[in-house]
Design an enzyme around this catalytic site. Structure first.
Site, PDB file in Angstrom:
ATOM      1  N   LEU A   1       3.335   2.579   1.702  1.00  0.00           N
ATOM      2  CA  LEU A   1       2.395   3.696   1.585  1.00  0.00           C
ATOM      3  C   LEU A   1       2.661   4.625   2.759  1.00  0.00           C
ATOM      4  O   LEU A   1       2.920   4.160   3.875  1.00  0.00           O
ATOM      5  CB  LEU A   1       0.942   3.216   1.640  1.00  0.00           C
ATOM      6  CG  LEU A   1       0.422   2.362   0.490  1.00  0.00           C
ATOM      7  CD1 LEU A   1      -1.027   1.947   0.767  1.00  0.00           C
ATOM      8  CD2 LEU A   1       0.504   3.098  -0.841  1.00  0.00           C
ATOM      9  N   ASP A   2       2.596   5.922   2.514  1.00  0.00           N
ATOM     10  CA  ASP A   2       2.732   6.866   3.616  1.00  0.00           C
ATOM     11  C   ASP A   2       1.689   6.560   4.676  1.00  0.00           C
ATOM     12  O   ASP A   2       0.576   6.093   4.379  1.00  0.00           O
ATOM     13  CB  ASP A   2       2.516   8.305   3.124  1.00  0.00           C
ATOM     14  CG  ASP A   2       3.577   8.750   2.146  1.00  0.00           C
ATOM     15  OD1 ASP A   2       4.670   8.165   2.152  1.00  0.00           O
ATOM     16  OD2 ASP A   2       3.294   9.685   1.366  1.00  0.00           O
ATOM     17  N   ARG A   3       2.017   6.863   5.913  1.00  0.00           N
ATOM     18  CA  ARG A   3       1.072   6.620   7.007  1.00  0.00           C
ATOM     19  C   ARG A   3      -0.329   7.181   6.717  1.00  0.00           C
ATOM     20  O   ARG A   3      -1.326   6.490   6.948  1.00  0.00           O
ATOM     21  CB  ARG A   3       1.626   7.220   8.302  1.00  0.00           C
ATOM     22  CG  ARG A   3       0.722   7.036   9.500  1.00  0.00           C
ATOM     23  CD  ARG A   3       1.177   7.889  10.666  1.00  0.00           C
ATOM     24  NE  ARG A   3       0.400   7.643  11.862  1.00  0.00           N
ATOM     25  CZ  ARG A   3       0.503   8.345  12.984  1.00  0.00           C
ATOM     26  NH1 ARG A   3       1.367   9.351  13.042  1.00  0.00           N
ATOM     27  NH2 ARG A   3      -0.232   8.059  14.031  1.00  0.00           N
TER      28      ARG A   3
ATOM     29  N   THR B   1      -1.847   7.711   3.925  1.00  0.00           N
ATOM     30  CA  THR B   1      -2.456   7.221   2.693  1.00  0.00           C
ATOM     31  C   THR B   1      -3.100   5.864   2.944  1.00  0.00           C
ATOM     32  O   THR B   1      -2.506   4.984   3.564  1.00  0.00           O
ATOM     33  CB  THR B   1      -1.395   7.076   1.585  1.00  0.00           C
ATOM     34  OG1 THR B   1      -0.750   8.326   1.397  1.00  0.00           O
ATOM     35  CG2 THR B   1      -2.023   6.632   0.280  1.00  0.00           C
TER      36      THR B   1
END
Length: 253
Positions: A60-62, A64
């Site tokens: 997951l993106d930081r 998110t």
């Protein structure tokens, strides 16, 4: 922004093969070239909490938040990797986007690969755009009677999104492509709406959560459904926009 104290992650699911946690916004999954000021990472935190080495099954993106899966042994990680490759896992995200985006549909918009300065240093920047497909559904809309820029009100949509492919920043880029970027997105968002949101609601974050994942367990062959809860900042937004959390939970489940 680095965490001041060591986070304790909520474990959403655990058996002898897989563990899922609720990753808070702002936490990296593992070390990257952008993390020079960070001392906490989901990989190490989960390892410490379950007491054994874990294998990240996706990322997951930081910024998110939401459901993040880890395998508890190498074989399960390999099997789950195939589940992702075969698109036999369903991921549901919820986003707060700018404007009133109504209805539902499919975003079929190829994306140029976003390259990591270190991990992708040998990948050609001239690589052709890759297939990228996301299903979207508008759940709720709301407006605040406050002028921002040339508009006399601020409009928001609560969106349910199901990515079919897994390109980097796919959901964020797809909603920006529709001109309804996610609130708090510093890469693809609105440079007037984002500052307003911070000032009005009192916090800064990307309003995107990996709400639910569903898949057939590679070992037990049982269906697994794992869901994260909306945190206090999401609930604050729901209250401000007069959205009933019970209604939202019924729409997002």
């Amino acid at each position: 922004m680095p965490f001041d104290e060591k986070p304790i992650l909520t474990i959403l699911y655990q058996d002898e093969y897989i563990v899922a946690v609720d990753k808070p916004a702002g936490l990296f999954v593992h070390r990257s070239y952008m993390d020079k000021d960070e001392i906490y990472f989901a990989l190490q935190l989960v390892r410490d909490q379950v007491g054994k080495y874990v294998y990240p099954l996706h990322r997951l993106d930081r910024p998110t938040s939401g459901v993040l899966l880890f395998g508890l042994n190498e074989e399960v990680a390999r099997l789950m990797g195939q589940v992702f490759i075969d698109k036999k896992i369903q991921k549901t995200y919820i986003a707060l986007s700018r404007g009133h985006l109504l209805g539902e549909g499919e975003i079929d918009h190829p994306l140029k690969e976003k390259l990591d300065k270190l991990g992708d240093k040998n990948v050609s920047p001239d690589k052709a755009p890759q297939e990228a497909v996301t299903y979207f559904e508008s759940l709720l809309t709301a407006s605040l009677p406050i002028q921002v820029g040339k508009f006399d009100s601020v409009r928001y949509s609560l969106m349910k999104l199901r990515p079919v492919t897994g390109r980097r920043h796919q959901i964020r880029r797809h909603l920006a492509h529709l001109r309804h970027p996610i609130i708090g997105d510093i890469n693809y968002g609105d440079n007037k709406q984002n500052p307003f949101f911070i000032k009005h609601f009192g916090f800064k974050r990307l309003m995107l959560i990996a709400k639910k994942v569903e898949f057939i367990h590679p070992i037990t062959k049982c269906q697994v459904i794992i869901e994260a809860s909306f945190d206090q900042q999401w609930l604050q937004v729901f209250d401000e926009l007069a959205w009933d959390p019970k209604t939202i939970n019924s729409l997002t489940s």
